[in-house]
Design an enzyme around this catalytic site. Sequence first.
Site, short mmCIF file in Angstrom:
data_model
loop_
_atom_site.label_atom_id
_atom_site.label_comp_id
_atom_site.label_asym_id
_atom_site.label_seq_id
_atom_site.Cartn_x
_atom_site.Cartn_y
_atom_site.Cartn_z
N ASP A 83 -12.92 2.48 -0.89
CA ASP A 83 -12.14 2.84 0.30
C ASP A 83 -13.01 3.71 1.19
O ASP A 83 -14.22 3.75 1.02
CB ASP A 83 -10.85 3.52 -0.14
CG ASP A 83 -9.76 3.41 0.89
OD1 ASP A 83 -9.97 2.78 1.93
OD2 ASP A 83 -8.67 3.96 0.66
N HIS A 84 -12.39 4.39 2.11
CA HIS A 84 -13.14 5.19 3.11
C HIS A 84 -14.42 5.81 2.58
O HIS A 84 -14.46 6.33 1.47
CB HIS A 84 -12.26 6.35 3.61
CG HIS A 84 -10.95 5.90 4.12
ND1 HIS A 84 -9.93 6.76 4.38
CD2 HIS A 84 -10.49 4.66 4.43
CE1 HIS A 84 -8.89 6.09 4.82
NE2 HIS A 84 -9.20 4.81 4.85
N HIS B 2 -7.76 0.29 -4.02
CA HIS B 2 -8.59 1.04 -3.08
C HIS B 2 -9.12 2.24 -3.84
O HIS B 2 -8.34 3.09 -4.25
CB HIS B 2 -7.76 1.54 -1.89
CG HIS B 2 -7.35 0.47 -0.94
ND1 HIS B 2 -6.59 0.74 0.19
CD2 HIS B 2 -7.60 -0.86 -0.91
CE1 HIS B 2 -6.40 -0.39 0.86
NE2 HIS B 2 -6.99 -1.37 0.20
N CYS C 184 -3.81 2.64 -4.36
CA CYS C 184 -4.74 3.38 -3.51
C CYS C 184 -4.91 4.78 -4.11
O CYS C 184 -4.00 5.61 -4.02
CB CYS C 184 -4.23 3.43 -2.07
SG CYS C 184 -5.33 4.42 -1.03
N HIS D 65 0.86 -1.19 0.00
CA HIS D 65 0.00 0.00 0.00
C HIS D 65 0.90 1.23 0.00
O HIS D 65 1.89 1.28 0.72
CB HIS D 65 -0.87 -0.04 1.27
CG HIS D 65 -1.95 0.99 1.32
ND1 HIS D 65 -1.70 2.32 1.56
CD2 HIS D 65 -3.29 0.90 1.16
CE1 HIS D 65 -2.85 2.99 1.56
NE2 HIS D 65 -3.83 2.15 1.31
N TYR E 216 -15.03 3.89 7.84
CA TYR E 216 -15.43 2.49 7.60
C TYR E 216 -16.87 2.19 8.02
O TYR E 216 -17.16 1.11 8.53
CB TYR E 216 -14.43 1.54 8.26
CG TYR E 216 -13.13 1.51 7.48
CD1 TYR E 216 -13.03 0.76 6.31
CD2 TYR E 216 -12.03 2.26 7.86
CE1 TYR E 216 -11.87 0.74 5.57
CE2 TYR E 216 -10.86 2.26 7.13
CZ TYR E 216 -10.79 1.50 5.98
OH TYR E 216 -9.64 1.48 5.24
#
Length: 354
Positions: free
Chosen positions: A311-312, A267, A238, A200, A325
Amino acid sequence: MKLSFRWYGRQDEIPLAYIRQIPKMEAIVTAVYDVPVGEVWPEESIMDLKKQVEENSLKFEVIESIPVHEDIKLGKPERDRYIENYCENIRRVAKAGVKCICYNFMPVFDWTRTQLDHRLPDGSTTLVYYQEQVDQVNPLETKSDLTLPGWDASYDRDELRSVVEEYHRLSEEDLWDNLEYFLKRIIPVAAECDVNMAIHEDDPCWSMFGLPRMITDEKNLDRFLKIVDDKHNGITLCTGSLGCSGYNDVVKMATKYAAMGRIHFVHMRNVKILDNGFEERAHPSSCGSLDMYAIAKALYENGFDGYIRPDHGRMIWGETGRAGYGLYDRALGASYLNGLWEAIEKNERGEKKE
Ligand code: DNO
């Protein structure tokens, strides 16, 4: 793409039964969370995760993360024992059917934000990074009580200070040497087990608190991939980590590394780049600075067939819980990805017919 969703195990308030209801959801991204960093994961814990995931008709194929002990990153004498444990963890999760392992090599601090609940004009809350807030923080100061999300809470202030000081004695080249030492020992094991390792990027992709950071841009990703030129030595692309800085062309990187077959995990997150940092935003392109369509298209056109996860997410609809999350906004992100993918796929097939 294989759509996936991060889930924090039994302690996660979001039931797997809800996650499976997200259209086209295939796999769960999880980890064993109750073992100290560097130690071997009990086989029973791995099998327990697998069982729960599979009972909900989802696949147990992605681990995020097997964390790398600081002694490995610092190149300390104890590292060989921790690397051996790391290899054993690769073997154990592979035996349980895992195909992809996400990890990072960031000194001390994992991802860093300065506020977790910044309110956006639509009333949702999100994670933000404002440089002036970071500049006020000195993690070495005993008086400072600021801790940021993602930081390893197992360190007390004094331990944190001593680890940070050890890093200050390390140059960026030393860190590269330690990464090389690690990769040359773990990648052959991953290859033997046919598990794809997916590093990552550093988040954000610049140096923090004077600590070296490496996995930040195209030049360094090229260097990383060459250290062990094997497909099992790959990356997690990401979008939010790379894309929070205007100098990274995420579409170009998605194109290049997908074509090389080295992106195993993606991500997908949108961010709005500001003069003093960035804000995490909802997934669609128009909500932030990234062209999510172009990124997805680049992945598709270059043969990406790995795992992808929204992702988030922001906190919306009154949801509370783990910042970034929650269920709702990540589920919206997943649906958006499904839509993008279907349109790209159909368009592409149509073009081929003509
Ligand atoms: C943040 C995550 C990171 C990521 C690790 C991978 O939400 O993307 O914490 O899991 O950096 O090792």
